[in-house]
Design an enzyme around this catalytic site. Structure first.
Site, mmCIF file in Angstrom:
data_model
loop_
_atom_site.group_PDB
_atom_site.id
_atom_site.type_symbol
_atom_site.label_atom_id
_atom_site.label_comp_id
_atom_site.label_asym_id
_atom_site.label_seq_id
_atom_site.Cartn_x
_atom_site.Cartn_y
_atom_site.Cartn_z
ATOM 1 N N TYR A 110 -2.806 -4.764 -2.975
ATOM 2 C CA TYR A 110 -2.341 -5.019 -1.608
ATOM 3 C C TYR A 110 -2.956 -6.303 -1.071
ATOM 4 C CZ TYR A 110 -3.372 -4.509 3.435
ATOM 5 O OH TYR A 110 -3.592 -4.714 4.768
ATOM 6 N N SER A 113 -1.481 -9.489 -3.129
ATOM 7 C CA SER A 113 -0.069 -9.837 -2.965
ATOM 8 C C SER A 113 0.361 -9.905 -1.517
ATOM 9 C CB SER A 113 0.797 -8.788 -3.675
ATOM 10 O OG SER A 113 0.685 -7.545 -3.027
ATOM 11 N N SER A 114 -0.457 -9.375 -0.609
ATOM 12 C CA SER A 114 -0.110 -9.302 0.809
ATOM 13 C C SER A 114 1.191 -8.539 1.032
ATOM 14 C CB SER A 114 -0.005 -10.708 1.419
ATOM 15 O OG SER A 114 -1.228 -11.375 1.349
ATOM 16 N N CYS A 115 1.504 -7.612 0.136
ATOM 17 C CA CYS A 115 2.750 -6.862 0.271
ATOM 18 C C CYS A 115 2.594 -5.711 1.253
ATOM 19 C CB CYS A 115 3.193 -6.326 -1.089
ATOM 20 S SG CYS A 115 2.041 -5.154 -1.830
ATOM 21 N N GLY A 116 1.366 -5.235 1.440
ATOM 22 C CA GLY A 116 1.134 -4.174 2.394
ATOM 23 C C GLY A 116 1.281 -2.792 1.805
#
Length: 282
Positions: A110, A113-116
């Site tokens: 998370y 990738s900063s995808c959350g």
């Protein structure tokens, strides 16, 4: 060490005229963060304030809370094949009495990738792990006119953005509107980590009397970082995500979006905004 900006050749087309010239670009390089010698996360960042970035990231992960939790931060020598120092790997050493939480692979992915992460588990995790629940005593009260003045002041403080046009920024303001600190980075989450990390190093956590302003949108990740640092007000010039709004409502964070001129949307925590007009149902 990597520079904040780099020069590259560019072909310019203006009104049909073609020319060649060097252009200034924001630098982007990976930073590997190690915790007590073990790899933890990799983030793409603009070089500079790397120690503050790593410290701020570990505040948001619930590892660090005070300056004395941090023993030291160093760049890792021999981080490349030839044994040289790339200045792209830092090792954070915590004090012996710091209990390291179980930072799972999912959290690592998370962060990288900063995808959350989605769902109630994410909201519960932040609410239950923050060291400083947002319970203002006395409560912060912010005038809408003061909030409206902050984006222009943030923009004026973005020195590298003027040269590149390619950086996000985050700033801390006092409740009276004084600019306390500003950081720029290719990643908006990194800019916030640099602010929080510097505050940790200076012994200023929790940031319970400040406003955090970000130049882009307000994601769940940025709301998480605000809550973990004890920040009561997060304002963004663009839109928040649905999960950011949910987290703000869960934790008591005041969340303001679309802060443009005198216009803004208050998505949560409106009790901290000194509203005078009567709200109408639309």
């Amino acid at each position: 060490m990597g520079r904040v900006t780099e020069r590259r050749k560019v072909i310019r087309i203006r009104d049909g005229a073609v020319s060649s010239r060097p252009d200034t670009l924001v630098a982007e390089e990976p930073l590997e963060i190690r915790l007590n010698g073990k790899p933890l996360a990799i983030t793409m960042r603009t070089p500079g304030d790397d120690f503050a970035l790593a410290a701020g990231f570990l505040v948001s992960e619930g590892v660090l809370a005070n300056a004395y939790d941090l023993q030291n931060i160093v760049y890792c020598a021999g981080a490349t094949v030839d044994g040289s120092n790339s200045y792209n790997v830092v090792d954070v050493r915590t004090s012996p009495d710091v209990v390291i939480p179980d930072i799972t692979l999912e959290r690592n992915v998370y962060t990288t990738s900063s995808c959350g992460l989605c769902g109630k588990a994410s909201l519960d995790a932040v609410r239950t792990t923050t060291r400083w629940p947002i319970t203002d005593t006395p409560p912060v009260r912010v005038e809408p006119a003061l909030l409206a003045s902050l984006p222009d002041r943030l923009r004026a403080a973005q020195r590298v953005f003027d040269r590149t046009g390619g950086l996000h920024a985050a700033a801390l303001f006092s409740e009276e509107g004084e600019l306390l600190d500003v950081r720029e980075d290719v990643g908006r989450h990194n800019a916030v980590d640099k602010l929080v990390g510097r505050a940790l190093q200076n012994g200023d956590l929790p940031l319970s009397r400040v406003i955090l302003l970000v130049s882009g949108r307000a994601s769940f990740e940025l709301a998480q970082k605000a809550v973990m640092a004890g920040i009561p007000v997060l304002a963004a010039v663009s839109a928040p995500s649905s999960l950011a709004v949910d987290l703000a409502a869960e934790t008591g964070l005041t969340l303001v979006g679309f802060l443009r001129g005198s216009n803004m949307n208050v998505y949560a925590g409106e009790d901290r905004i000194a509203l005078t007009a009567t709200a109408t149902q639309g």
